[in-house]
Design an enzyme around this catalytic site. Sequence first.
Site, mmCIF file in Angstrom:
data_model
loop_
_atom_site.group_PDB
_atom_site.id
_atom_site.type_symbol
_atom_site.label_atom_id
_atom_site.label_comp_id
_atom_site.label_asym_id
_atom_site.label_seq_id
_atom_site.Cartn_x
_atom_site.Cartn_y
_atom_site.Cartn_z
ATOM 1 N N CYS B 37 0.823 -1.208 0.000
ATOM 2 C CA CYS B 37 0.000 0.000 0.000
ATOM 3 C C CYS B 37 0.858 1.260 0.000
ATOM 4 O O CYS B 37 0.335 2.362 0.069
ATOM 5 C CB CYS B 37 -0.993 -0.004 1.159
ATOM 6 S SG CYS B 37 -0.351 -0.614 2.690
ATOM 7 N N CYS B 107 -2.328 -2.570 8.839
ATOM 8 C CA CYS B 107 -1.819 -1.309 9.388
ATOM 9 C C CYS B 107 -1.406 -1.495 10.844
ATOM 10 O O CYS B 107 -0.409 -0.929 11.297
ATOM 11 C CB CYS B 107 -2.881 -0.214 9.309
ATOM 12 S SG CYS B 107 -3.400 0.173 7.638
#
Lengths: 195, 138
Positions: B37, B107
């Site tokens: 990402c 994350c």
Amino acid sequence: MPSPSKDYFEFFGLQRRLVVDAEVLQRRFYELSRQWHPDRFGRRPVEEQNEALEATSVLNDGYRTLRDPMKRAMYVLAQEGFPIGEQRSKNVPPELLEEVFELNMMLEEIRSGDESQRHELESAGKHFLEMRAEIDGHLEGLFQRYDAAAPESESAKQALQEIRNALNKRRYIENLVRDVDRALNAELKPEQREL
Amino acid sequence: MAYSDKVLDHYNHPRNVGSMDKSDPNVGTGMVGAPECGDVMKLQVKVNPETGVIEDAKFKTFGCGSAIASSSLATEWLRGKTVDEALQIKNTDIVNELSLPPVKIHCSVLAEDAIKAAISDYKGKTGAGKTAETAAAV
């Protein structure tokens, strides 16, 4: 008719290569599209109709994947056990993270400035595009190296590892290019950024 | 997709953004990234060498809101903890606190990796806990 393969290269009747002739690929796509067109299976048994539907879906996904050199490389990487989506930091060279971090800091500093920074932002954008072009050139060479190596050989694995590193870097540079574009066009306010 | 108020709060008002002197022997720095990402996260801890307590924690993250919120929360939790307590922080704690959706779990993994990397860097500097360091290395 034999059951269609789910492997994109096999499905298209191509050798597993990272360098693919775009014209050959397109020709095969049209041929296979005709061959598996649902209209031709209208009067066939349901199993064959379903098979044709599935083949069409593999055909479209495969074409989208194989015609894009980067997607094609990621597909081969995943098949060969180097998935791009499941890495943790240990797979990413620390120098790359440092470099990307610094580039992001630079970009943020420029972006937080006023309109007078526009010129700097533009040259940063140009710099990132040059970096991307350089990576693409590097990847070209690596693709050829992989194709020339014997399948499963050490040198093939080595090339894949380097390809993954280069693709990682490319992804980061892509984001920087996008951020510069957004800043220049001011299309998106920060709060609209994808969370 | 709806985001939890806590993610939005950390995203809009990130805590402890900044940087400390990397060369300070009491400062441990962790730099981690998620290429898929395009995120890159730097997390630093400043440890009191006498007590082993983390006195300060800073972060700077370039990435999505969930990555920023995860690292911001991590620095809040790190302050006042001992180094060993800090190593107990799990990504699932962050997921629960921030109500992260499944697609954003990576994350929180990144934040946990950053904590471990920072502490590993600190331990490497002090020469203490060499074995723990190897175990914690990400």
